[in-house]
Write a protein that holds these residues in place. Sequence first.
Motif, mmCIF file in Angstrom:
data_model
loop_
_atom_site.group_PDB
_atom_site.id
_atom_site.type_symbol
_atom_site.label_atom_id
_atom_site.label_comp_id
_atom_site.label_asym_id
_atom_site.label_seq_id
_atom_site.Cartn_x
_atom_site.Cartn_y
_atom_site.Cartn_z
ATOM 1 N N GLU A 64 0.852 -1.193 0.000
ATOM 2 C CA GLU A 64 0.000 0.000 0.000
ATOM 3 C C GLU A 64 0.885 1.239 0.000
ATOM 4 O OE1 GLU A 64 -3.245 0.599 -0.006
ATOM 5 O OE2 GLU A 64 -4.212 -1.277 0.575
ATOM 6 N N ARG A 65 0.475 2.247 -0.725
ATOM 7 C CA ARG A 65 1.142 3.543 -0.674
ATOM 8 C C ARG A 65 0.471 4.342 0.439
ATOM 9 N NH1 ARG A 65 4.170 6.239 -5.339
ATOM 10 N NH2 ARG A 65 5.338 4.378 -4.775
ATOM 11 N N VAL A 66 1.286 4.971 1.291
ATOM 12 C CA VAL A 66 0.795 5.714 2.456
ATOM 13 C C VAL A 66 1.284 7.149 2.391
ATOM 14 C CG1 VAL A 66 0.834 5.882 4.976
ATOM 15 C CG2 VAL A 66 0.803 3.625 3.880
ATOM 16 N N ARG A 67 0.370 8.081 2.548
ATOM 17 C CA ARG A 67 0.687 9.514 2.654
ATOM 18 C C ARG A 67 0.594 9.880 4.119
ATOM 19 N NH1 ARG A 67 1.518 14.300 3.308
ATOM 20 N NH2 ARG A 67 1.364 15.923 1.738
ATOM 21 N N LEU A 68 1.674 10.393 4.698
ATOM 22 C CA LEU A 68 1.673 10.756 6.107
ATOM 23 C C LEU A 68 0.717 11.923 6.326
ATOM 24 C CD1 LEU A 68 4.306 9.073 5.720
ATOM 25 C CD2 LEU A 68 5.226 10.369 7.637
ATOM 26 N N THR A 69 -0.236 11.721 7.209
ATOM 27 C CA THR A 69 -1.286 12.692 7.475
ATOM 28 C C THR A 69 -0.762 13.878 8.282
ATOM 29 O OG1 THR A 69 -2.887 10.886 7.535
ATOM 30 C CG2 THR A 69 -3.595 12.963 8.482
ATOM 31 N N GLY A 70 -1.226 15.071 7.925
ATOM 32 C CA GLY A 70 -0.973 16.261 8.727
ATOM 33 C C GLY A 70 0.333 16.973 8.462
ATOM 34 N N ILE A 71 1.117 16.490 7.482
ATOM 35 C CA ILE A 71 2.403 17.121 7.207
ATOM 36 C C ILE A 71 2.611 17.259 5.709
ATOM 37 C CG2 ILE A 71 3.360 16.106 9.312
ATOM 38 C CD1 ILE A 71 5.141 14.348 7.436
ATOM 39 N N VAL A 116 -10.091 10.346 10.221
ATOM 40 C CA VAL A 116 -11.470 10.169 9.769
ATOM 41 C C VAL A 116 -11.531 9.613 8.346
ATOM 42 C CG1 VAL A 116 -13.652 11.374 9.317
ATOM 43 C CG2 VAL A 116 -12.252 12.021 11.292
ATOM 44 N N VAL A 117 -10.839 10.258 7.409
ATOM 45 C CA VAL A 117 -10.836 9.839 6.005
ATOM 46 C C VAL A 117 -9.636 8.920 5.800
ATOM 47 C CG1 VAL A 117 -10.635 10.616 3.609
ATOM 48 C CG2 VAL A 117 -12.012 11.918 5.242
ATOM 49 N N ALA A 118 -9.885 7.722 5.285
ATOM 50 C CA ALA A 118 -8.837 6.703 5.174
ATOM 51 C C ALA A 118 -7.943 6.858 3.954
ATOM 52 C CB ALA A 118 -9.466 5.308 5.162
ATOM 53 N N ARG A 119 -8.459 7.414 2.844
ATOM 54 C CA ARG A 119 -7.670 7.505 1.605
ATOM 55 C C ARG A 119 -7.830 8.883 0.990
ATOM 56 N NH1 ARG A 119 -5.559 2.656 -0.230
ATOM 57 N NH2 ARG A 119 -6.441 0.847 0.810
ATOM 58 N N ASP A 120 -6.779 9.297 0.246
ATOM 59 C CA ASP A 120 -6.864 10.572 -0.461
ATOM 60 C C ASP A 120 -7.401 10.347 -1.877
ATOM 61 O OD1 ASP A 120 -4.703 9.627 -1.981
ATOM 62 O OD2 ASP A 120 -3.264 11.067 -1.162
ATOM 63 N N ASP A 121 -7.467 11.404 -2.648
ATOM 64 C CA ASP A 121 -8.003 11.329 -4.009
ATOM 65 C C ASP A 121 -7.157 10.465 -4.944
ATOM 66 O OD1 ASP A 121 -10.074 12.972 -3.214
ATOM 67 O OD2 ASP A 121 -9.164 14.794 -4.029
#
Length: 182
Positions: A64-71, A116-121
Amino acid sequence: MRRALALSGGLALVAALGACDGDDAATGATTTPTPTPGAVEANAVVDWVVDGDTIDVIIDGVEERVRLTGIDTPEIAHESSGDRPGNDAECFADAAHEYARALIDVGTPVRLERDVVARDDYGRLLAYVYRASDGIFVNYELVRQGYATPLSIEPNTTYAELMVDAARDAERDDVGLWAACR
């Protein structure tokens, strides 16, 4: 970094937005959650560090590709491909990438926690990332050490205030991109 505002102006905007979260109207106190230090149970293993704020992980045998949230970290250089133009690296991008690798290189067990939101666009998982061995909050460390700036996108704002405070401390201490990219 994916924003048109200058770093300080962007930080002020994020600080203003982040200030709306976690306020207790009755007391005026803030209720920013803080992660608990110490080893945590891993639910993924780092497979690749793409750049300062994006990693590939293996979860139950699936990449899975993961985008670090909040930064947000500065963008590394990309070559043109097809109809997509290339770009030069932004100030401190390579350093942010290397620091992320120092924190969680390939093979590092991590704990991913979503908001809250699990995935980005783009279909990437959005997660707060913790190094399993000692519970280091990777998203926070990247901001606190000056390799990233806060980027809060509603409704994923659990740690927005914590990230703004970390950025203020990094800027005050003149570390990382705050020292290198003026």
